[in-house]
Design an enzyme around this catalytic site. Structure first.
Site, PDB file in Angstrom:
ATOM      1  N   LYS A  83       2.599  43.391 -27.713  1.00 39.24           N
ATOM      2  CA  LYS A  83       1.890  42.254 -27.118  1.00 39.24           C
ATOM      3  C   LYS A  83       1.773  42.442 -25.606  1.00 39.24           C
ATOM      4  O   LYS A  83       2.726  42.874 -24.955  1.00 39.24           O
ATOM      5  CB  LYS A  83       2.628  40.952 -27.437  1.00 39.24           C
ATOM      6  CG  LYS A  83       1.908  39.701 -26.936  1.00 39.24           C
ATOM      7  CD  LYS A  83       2.616  38.436 -27.369  1.00 39.24           C
ATOM      8  CE  LYS A  83       1.948  37.197 -26.790  1.00 39.24           C
ATOM      9  NZ  LYS A  83       2.600  35.940 -27.208  1.00 39.24           N
ATOM     10  N   SER A 139       3.747  30.433 -30.455  1.00 39.30           N
ATOM     11  CA  SER A 139       2.912  31.623 -30.329  1.00 39.30           C
ATOM     12  C   SER A 139       3.215  32.731 -31.329  1.00 39.30           C
ATOM     13  O   SER A 139       2.433  33.664 -31.464  1.00 39.30           O
ATOM     14  CB  SER A 139       3.015  32.188 -28.912  1.00 39.30           C
ATOM     15  OG  SER A 139       2.443  31.296 -27.987  1.00 39.30           O
ATOM     16  N   SER A 166      -0.143  32.511 -28.915  1.00 33.93           N
ATOM     17  CA  SER A 166      -0.713  33.545 -28.073  1.00 33.93           C
ATOM     18  C   SER A 166      -0.575  34.950 -28.647  1.00 33.93           C
ATOM     19  O   SER A 166      -1.108  35.906 -28.102  1.00 33.93           O
ATOM     20  CB  SER A 166      -0.074  33.492 -26.686  1.00 33.93           C
ATOM     21  OG  SER A 166       1.320  33.724 -26.738  1.00 33.93           O
TER      22      SER A 166
END
Length: 571
Positions: free
Chosen positions: A154, A253, A229
């Protein structure tokens, strides 16, 4: 970090703001930092193979063999590699072929390394497994259970040699000089980092879009949001562009995108996966890194790699077991006591169909031997906290008081990150999303007394959960989101079920409770939209303090009850 102008060999920079096909993506890598003795998370699992796939610049592997490899769950892939039934090069070829075919539309992976570098690293992993002369001399000449796995990290975490952009044009060329601790552990376990996964700008908002890389559509319907996210990670998993994925979770997220893409996402207990390096190690504890996977065993294996104490992180926890992967006997829901909190007695705005979809998932849990109890709007409080006389929802604690305390903590922790960007250049403010500026500007009038009052509400809430709800229940259940995946072109939903959302993140209020209490929480696939069946939804299960292993066992038990649902694939 190194900013624009990095001249080390192999570092190829993509101009900020430009799109790039996967085969020509920017970003190079210094050599992976690896180490011996990584925890082995492999448990018993099997995998099978379906579909076919064309192979772009990765000629040399038949399409059916390519898809056979990417269809394997991660533990089965690890076994195939270590038994030499498949080479690391073949694995890399298979994943690159799928990435080149699907990622230009999916936009899940960004800043990919050149194919040649990735294949050279895979060949190096093959040589290490061959025996004599291998640099890693552990089990089977292996670095660990992830030996030879293509992985993308990520874009909120550091992977040495790749930019850590947070989706911000201001950080487009911020090349990481070190690995984040959990990335270092994944590399030590054998992962080959081939790029990053897309995320919202600065990780704010559960919708993956940013001015640097663009929008990431849902794996099941390209017209709607992937969530966030960790949206790029969830889509990459659902489309089988990666064997497993990491993510991070502040306000859902890891849970929201997992739910919206029909995979599993775990927010570990606060401190279970220690974060390092970071500028502040004591107060900034609401966000945590964690695993995401297509199976619970894969998720548990990755958690086994990511978790564990590190002396540099003062609030880091020791891992519970050597491996979190549950045995077949441990994977059960029989006898579990589950509190269904629903929409907190009408407090949370909730789109039609979400509660019924989650209740159908709870019915499966009940059929598997769990005891499910719905808590109503007037559940007694009993906490003595700041909630007496207020609507208590299903918690027995005022959700209004929690929301106000949450806003204080959120802006207090987000504002310093935004301030650091504002200091980079005179025109920085014009290059930062409005929601981030709102968090920063709201924090300018925040005083310590207000923060401490919010901390006391948070403390009261944790005490209430432990001494009241968790005395009666093993798990708390909530939807993983309050809305179905929404239009890809929106920034965020302004209304939910007819109610106006007064902030950019109010529609994800359902996820703050596990975060605020520092509890482990997992999103498991609950089902699909009851009318058209295209959009997935997740059920959020919240465990007792530090009970990550027990939560994973419960999720594995649930997984065994929904086998047919898990066979569904996007497209």
């Amino acid at each position: 970090m190194t900013m624009r102008g990095d001249t080390r060999p192999g570092v190829l920079m993509r101009p900020a703001g430009t799109a790039r096909p996967a085969s020509t993506a920017a970003g190079g890598l210094a050599r992976d930092r690896t180490g011996d003795g990584a925890r082995d998370g492999t448990g018993d699992a099997t995998g099978d193979a379906t579909d076919g796939l064309a192979a772009h610049p990765t000629a040399g592997l038949a399409a059916d063999a390519t898809d056979d490899i990417t269809s394997l769950d991660a533990i089965s892939l690890s076994r195939a590699i270590h038994s030499r039934r498949v080479s690391c090069r073949e694995v890399m070829l298979a994943y690159l072929a799928r990435i080149h075919r699907l990622n230009p539309c999916a936009n899940a992976l960004v800043n990919l390394v050149p194919d040649e570098w990735a294949l050279a690293e895979a060949e190096r992993c093959d040589a290490e497994l061959s025996g004599p002369g291998g640099r890693h001399r552990g089990r089977w000449g292996s670095r660990g259970w992830m030996h030879g796995f293509p992985q993308a990290i990520k874009d909120a975490a550091h992977a040495m040699g790749l930019p850590t952009t947070f989706g911000s044009p201001l950080l487009a060329d911020a090349v990481a000089q070190v690995d984040s601790l959990f990335v270092e552990r994944m590399k030590a376990s054998g992962a080959i980092v081939i790029g990053k996964t897309n995320m919202p700008e600065l990780g704010l908002g559960s919708h993956t879009y940013n001015p640097l890389f663009g929008r990431t559509p849902n794996a099941w319907d390209a017209s709607v949001s992937a969530g966030g996210s960790s949206g790029g990670a969830a889509v990459a998993l659902a489309l089988r562009l990666l064997p497993v994925a990491d993510g991070s979770d502040f306000m859902g997220s890891l849970r929201n995108p997992a739910g919206w893409n029909h995979v599993f996402g775990l927010r570990p207990s606060q401190g279970r996966v220690p974060a390092f390096p970071k500028p502040e190690l004591w107060v900034s504890q609401l966000a945590t890194d964690g695993p995401m996977a297509r199976t619970v065993s894969d998720l548990a294996a990755l958690l086994s790699t990511q978790a564990g104490h590190d002396a540099r992180v003062p609030l880091a926890l020791a891992a519970e077991p050597r491996s979190y992967v549950p045995s077949a006997k441990e994977a059960t829901v029989k006898g579990l006591r589950i509190a269904w909190l629903g929409d907190l007695g009408g407090y949370l705005a909730m789109e039609p169909g979400i509660l019924t979809t989650c209740e159908a998932a709870l019915a499966r849990l009940q059929a598997g031997g769990a005891h499910v109890e719905a808590l109503g709007a007037n559940e007694p409080n009993g906490s003595g906290g700041p909630n007496e006389g207020n609507r208590a929802g299903g918690f027995g604690f005022s959700p209004e008081a929690l929301w106000e305390a949450w806003l204080v903590w959120r802006r207090a922790l987000v504002a310093p990150n935004v301030a650091a960007l504002l200091a980079l250049r005179p025109d920085a403010r014009a290059r930062i999303k409005p929601e981030a500026l709102w968090e920063h500007d709201q924090a300018q009038s925040l005083d310590f007394a207000t923060f401490m009052r919010a901390a006391q509400v948070r403390s009261s809430f944790h005490t209430h959960l432990v001494t009241n709800l968790f005395e009666r229940f093993d798990l708390l259940a909530l939807p993983a989101a309050q809305v179905w995946p929404f239009d890809l072109q929106w920034d965020w939903p302004r209304t939910v079920a007819g109610r106006t959302m007064d902030t950019y993140h109010r529609w994800m209020e359902v996820t703050l409770y596990a975060t605020f209490a520092g509890l482990p929480a997992i999103s498991v696939p609950a089902g699909f939209h009851p009318e058209h069946g295209k959009w997935p939804m997740g059920l959020q299960l919240i465990g007792r303090p530090l009970a990550d292993a027990a939560l994973v066992r419960a999720a594995a038990g649930y997984e065994g009850l929904i086998g047919a649902e898990l066979q569904r694939r996007p497209g």
